[in-house]
Design a protein around this motif. Sequence first.
Motif, PDB file in Angstrom:
ATOM      1  N   UNK A 277       0.831  -1.204   0.000  1.00 12.86           N
ATOM      2  CA  UNK A 277       0.000   0.000   0.000  1.00 12.86           C
ATOM      3  C   UNK A 277       0.868   1.258   0.000  1.00 12.86           C
ATOM      4  N   UNK A 278       2.054   1.172   0.556  1.00 10.39           N
ATOM      5  CA  UNK A 278       2.960   2.323   0.612  1.00 10.39           C
ATOM      6  C   UNK A 278       3.862   2.369  -0.618  1.00 10.39           C
TER       7      UNK A 278
ATOM      8  N   UNK B 146       6.966   3.111   8.320  1.00  8.53           N
ATOM      9  CA  UNK B 146       7.063   3.061   9.783  1.00  8.53           C
ATOM     10  C   UNK B 146       5.680   3.136  10.419  1.00  8.53           C
ATOM     11  N   UNK B 147       4.853   4.045   9.908  1.00 11.31           N
ATOM     12  CA  UNK B 147       3.500   4.189  10.437  1.00 11.31           C
ATOM     13  C   UNK B 147       2.685   2.915  10.200  1.00 11.31           C
ATOM     14  N   UNK B 148       2.863   2.312   9.022  1.00 11.24           N
ATOM     15  CA  UNK B 148       2.138   1.084   8.702  1.00 11.24           C
ATOM     16  C   UNK B 148       2.589  -0.067   9.597  1.00 11.24           C
ATOM     17  N   UNK B 149       3.885  -0.156   9.834  1.00 10.03           N
ATOM     18  CA  UNK B 149       4.399  -1.232  10.697  1.00 10.03           C
ATOM     19  C   UNK B 149       3.883  -1.084  12.128  1.00 10.03           C
ATOM     20  N   UNK B 150       3.849   0.144  12.601  1.00 12.75           N
ATOM     21  CA  UNK B 150       3.345   0.395  13.973  1.00 12.75           C
ATOM     22  C   UNK B 150       1.844   0.105  14.039  1.00 12.75           C
ATOM     23  N   UNK B 151       1.083   0.619  13.049  1.00 14.03           N
ATOM     24  CA  UNK B 151      -0.374   0.470  13.055  1.00 14.03           C
ATOM     25  C   UNK B 151      -0.800  -0.994  12.915  1.00 14.03           C
ATOM     26  N   UNK B 152      -0.016  -1.762  12.190  1.00 14.25           N
ATOM     27  CA  UNK B 152      -0.390  -3.167  11.967  1.00 14.25           C
ATOM     28  C   UNK B 152      -0.163  -4.025  13.204  1.00 14.25           C
ATOM     29  N   UNK B 153       0.651  -3.522  14.123  1.00 15.75           N
ATOM     30  CA  UNK B 153       0.973  -4.304  15.317  1.00 15.75           C
ATOM     31  C   UNK B 153       2.063  -5.318  15.067  1.00 15.75           C
ATOM     32  N   UNK B 154       2.610  -5.357  13.846  1.00 12.69           N
ATOM     33  CA  UNK B 154       3.638  -6.341  13.501  1.00 12.69           C
ATOM     34  C   UNK B 154       4.875  -6.189  14.370  1.00 12.69           C
ATOM     35  N   UNK B 155       5.236  -4.971  14.716  1.00 15.36           N
ATOM     36  CA  UNK B 155       6.451  -4.734  15.498  1.00 15.36           C
ATOM     37  C   UNK B 155       6.290  -5.038  16.984  1.00 15.36           C
ATOM     38  N   UNK B 156       5.085  -5.329  17.410  1.00 16.28           N
ATOM     39  CA  UNK B 156       4.878  -5.669  18.824  1.00 16.28           C
ATOM     40  C   UNK B 156       5.416  -7.065  19.077  1.00 16.28           C
ATOM     41  N   UNK B 157       6.573  -7.129  19.713  1.00 17.02           N
ATOM     42  CA  UNK B 157       7.195  -8.441  19.973  1.00 17.02           C
ATOM     43  C   UNK B 157       6.971  -8.876  21.392  1.00 17.02           C
TER      44      UNK B 157
END
Length: 141
Positions: A76-77, A130-141
Amino acid sequence: MRIKISLIVPAVLTVALTACGTADTPPATPSDKSGAEASTEKPAVAPMPTTGSGKSGIPPKPTGAEREALLAAIKAVNPDAVRYEDKAIDAARNQCHAINGGGNKLDWSASQRFTYKDVVTTEEQGKALNEALKASGFCNT
């Protein structure tokens, strides 16, 4: 004067082999430190920084629906970035490490991570990634 090659080859090999070390006795290397000083040197590669929770900050490789959702968010980006899906996944995982570790210049680093082969990602796209990665929750480890 004629010298037999069969006499020269063993002599040359003997000299060459004695100049090299073996696995049991490697050749000596000069060092300006010895003893306790030498053992306190920092390793050549620094350990990866971790987040406050003690985790590496790098999420596991996504599979199935999670992988497809991540690729869709990246697409999308920057649609070109998913041309090489595995590279895009690796770039996302590494960018999460930077995000989770409080890295500097996150937009720039995202643009660099998602630029490979014939794919170019701008810093503006890096910010959106960066915004997409944060919003998707993917970076939440």
